[in-house]
Design a protein around this motif. Sequence first.
Motif, PDB file in Angstrom:
ATOM      1  N   ARG A   1      38.042   4.699 -41.569  1.00 46.39           N
ATOM      2  CA  ARG A   1      38.955   3.491 -41.301  1.00 46.39           C
ATOM      3  C   ARG A   1      38.116   2.333 -41.074  1.00 46.39           C
ATOM      4  N   ILE A   2      36.924   2.573 -40.440  1.00 46.38           N
ATOM      5  CA  ILE A   2      35.922   1.359 -40.136  1.00 46.38           C
ATOM      6  C   ILE A   2      35.532   1.008 -41.593  1.00 46.38           C
TER       7      ILE A   2
ATOM      8  N   ILE B   1      43.495   3.275 -45.276  1.00 41.16           N
ATOM      9  CA  ILE B   1      43.687   3.526 -43.778  1.00 41.16           C
ATOM     10  C   ILE B   1      44.802   4.441 -43.653  1.00 41.16           C
TER      11      ILE B   1
ATOM     12  N   LYS C   1      29.183  -2.805 -42.355  1.00 44.04           N
ATOM     13  CA  LYS C   1      29.599  -4.128 -42.634  1.00 44.04           C
ATOM     14  C   LYS C   1      27.956  -4.669 -43.353  1.00 44.04           C
TER      15      LYS C   1
ATOM     16  N   GLN D   1      36.824   1.238 -44.435  1.00 47.96           N
ATOM     17  CA  GLN D   1      37.998   0.529 -45.177  1.00 47.96           C
ATOM     18  C   GLN D   1      37.887  -0.835 -44.831  1.00 47.96           C
ATOM     19  N   LEU D   2      38.031  -1.007 -43.566  1.00 48.70           N
ATOM     20  CA  LEU D   2      37.990  -2.404 -43.011  1.00 48.70           C
ATOM     21  C   LEU D   2      37.033  -3.408 -43.452  1.00 48.70           C
ATOM     22  N   THR D   3      35.515  -2.823 -43.521  1.00 45.35           N
ATOM     23  CA  THR D   3      34.415  -3.417 -43.667  1.00 45.35           C
ATOM     24  C   THR D   3      34.418  -3.624 -45.193  1.00 45.35           C
TER      25      THR D   3
ATOM     26  N   ALA E   1      43.042  -1.175 -49.476  1.00 43.84           N
ATOM     27  CA  ALA E   1      42.434  -1.002 -48.176  1.00 43.84           C
ATOM     28  C   ALA E   1      43.436  -0.186 -47.226  1.00 43.84           C
ATOM     29  N   VAL E   2      44.601  -0.969 -47.081  1.00 44.38           N
ATOM     30  CA  VAL E   2      45.643  -0.583 -46.165  1.00 44.38           C
ATOM     31  C   VAL E   2      46.308   0.922 -46.505  1.00 44.38           C
TER      32      VAL E   2
ATOM     33  N   ILE F   1      37.082  -4.572 -46.805  1.00 35.57           N
ATOM     34  CA  ILE F   1      37.806  -5.765 -46.726  1.00 35.57           C
ATOM     35  C   ILE F   1      37.016  -7.106 -46.245  1.00 35.57           C
ATOM     36  N   LEU F   2      36.626  -6.730 -45.234  1.00 39.12           N
ATOM     37  CA  LEU F   2      36.023  -8.169 -44.308  1.00 39.12           C
ATOM     38  C   LEU F   2      34.620  -8.818 -44.926  1.00 39.12           C
TER      39      LEU F   2
END
Length: 567
Positions: free
Chosen positions: A166-167, A340, A24, A169-171, A336-337, A173-174
Amino acid sequence: KIVNLCAYKVQIVMLSMYSLLILKGDRMWHFAVSVFLVELYGNSLLLTAVYGLVVAGSVLLLGAIIGDWVDKNSRLKVAQTSLVVQNASVILCGIILMMIFLFKTQLLTLYHGWLLTMCYILVITVANIANLASTATAITIQRDWIVVVAGEDRSKLADMNATIRRIDQLTNILAPMAVGQIMTFGSPMIGCGFISGWNLMSMCVEYLLLWKVYQKTPTLALKSAKVEESELKQLNVKKECDMKPAEGVQLIVEKDVTGFEPQQEKEVSCAARIAEPFITFRDGWVAYYNQPVFLAGMGLAFLYMTVLGFDCITTGYAYTQGLSGSVLSLLMGASAVTGIMGTVAFTWLRHKCGLVRTGLISGVAQLACLVLCVISVFMPGSPLDLTVSPFADLSARLFESEPLPTMVSPEDKSEMVFATGMPNLLNGSTTPANSDPEMSPEPVPLISVSLLFAGVIAARVGLWSFDLTVTQLLQENVVESERGIINGVQNSMNYLLDLLHFIMVILAPNPEAFGLLVLISVSFVAMGHIMYFRFAQKNLGKQLFVCCTPDPKTVSDSSPPGNTSTV
């Protein structure tokens, strides 16, 4: 058995928390630094381009040296040093940027602006150091630590790789969303302060998590330059048994360990010290070439030579086609989805078909989706024009002294008409009421750009599944004493092809040539997967197309985490 399983789960949770914090912070910084540089230099991309060139060139030249440093030092020392250097560099860079934003007017008047230029150079230098430290952190944690924590259980290793991705890809986005909101409702200076504060706080937590994982995994302390017998897992065991080539048994080629025997210390001359980095650079690339997974690594690197991703190039092209920022943000979220989904597909395919075949299936899936991008080049709405030279824009800028386009003032924006004439949903522009309807530009059909992004988004499933496959192949097939330098060279190869794709865009920047760039990109992706196919064919032979054949050896759950017994 229950105690070992619980300890393993605790290690996974702590590594996941560590990855979440550091990824992140990385994503926020990489997103913000480009925006800060554009803001500082009067909405020009010059500083951003220089920063990108410096980062790519540094990793390209120093990747092998960084990896060699990772190999020659203890795991805890490498992880802690790279962690502190990375976060401290980001904090320092954030403070310098805050000072520049506060006193930019005064700095412009001092020494005819040279002091401000030196500040720009300092920012880019410190930011580059942070990126190099981030590279070292990624090599030691994602390519070495998790291999030791997973032990001989390849299923656990695959799950850990997928979880970290996966983490990631989530970061992806966030983190930009968080920084973007802060800079939108605050200011760039507040954004600098937030990122510096985040890295200061997260560094303490990350340091603690690393120490806890190190304490709970005693095998992390066992690291030697000498190749241990427990680390030798045969890549090709045809001579030792009558089994046909089968992927789970093919791990590491046994190497001659005589070269690792300790030698008597000799006095090193000054010339030898100067030549040492160059020798390390050469030896790293030679060792990479001699790896049994060389073709697989090259196949992954070739995937970086593409404009079919959500970087600044594709985003800029989308703007020329009339897509707005809100639409692009939704498309990035969708990518990103699907990324994942690619990590989920990787774990399922690996369990059903084995690791090597997973890469083959992922490559076919990616190429099948990229067919949509090829079709989009010839569909209505595509700006492809073969009568226009791809280098026309470049030659005009360099040889005809054509002035660069200037930023339009807010007062003049109301008088502008978007050339694409997109509806409000896409670019929020409307045709002025006093304009002549016959002179209004015709709307550009959305078929081409829709097919392009549909192919790019769908291809992320195969892309990330393939990426995880090659990552695990490198983890399983590289001897422990060479993991750092081999993965450092792999990063250098990735940056080299990425740098080439930027050069390709610089040479042909006009939108009429983007279709050619798409075709070239798909060609490089195809060549990468052909290399991987050759690797898979060499290792599996006739069993390559015998799917639904998982790894022949499964490790029992009774083996404790971090145990590296011989397969």
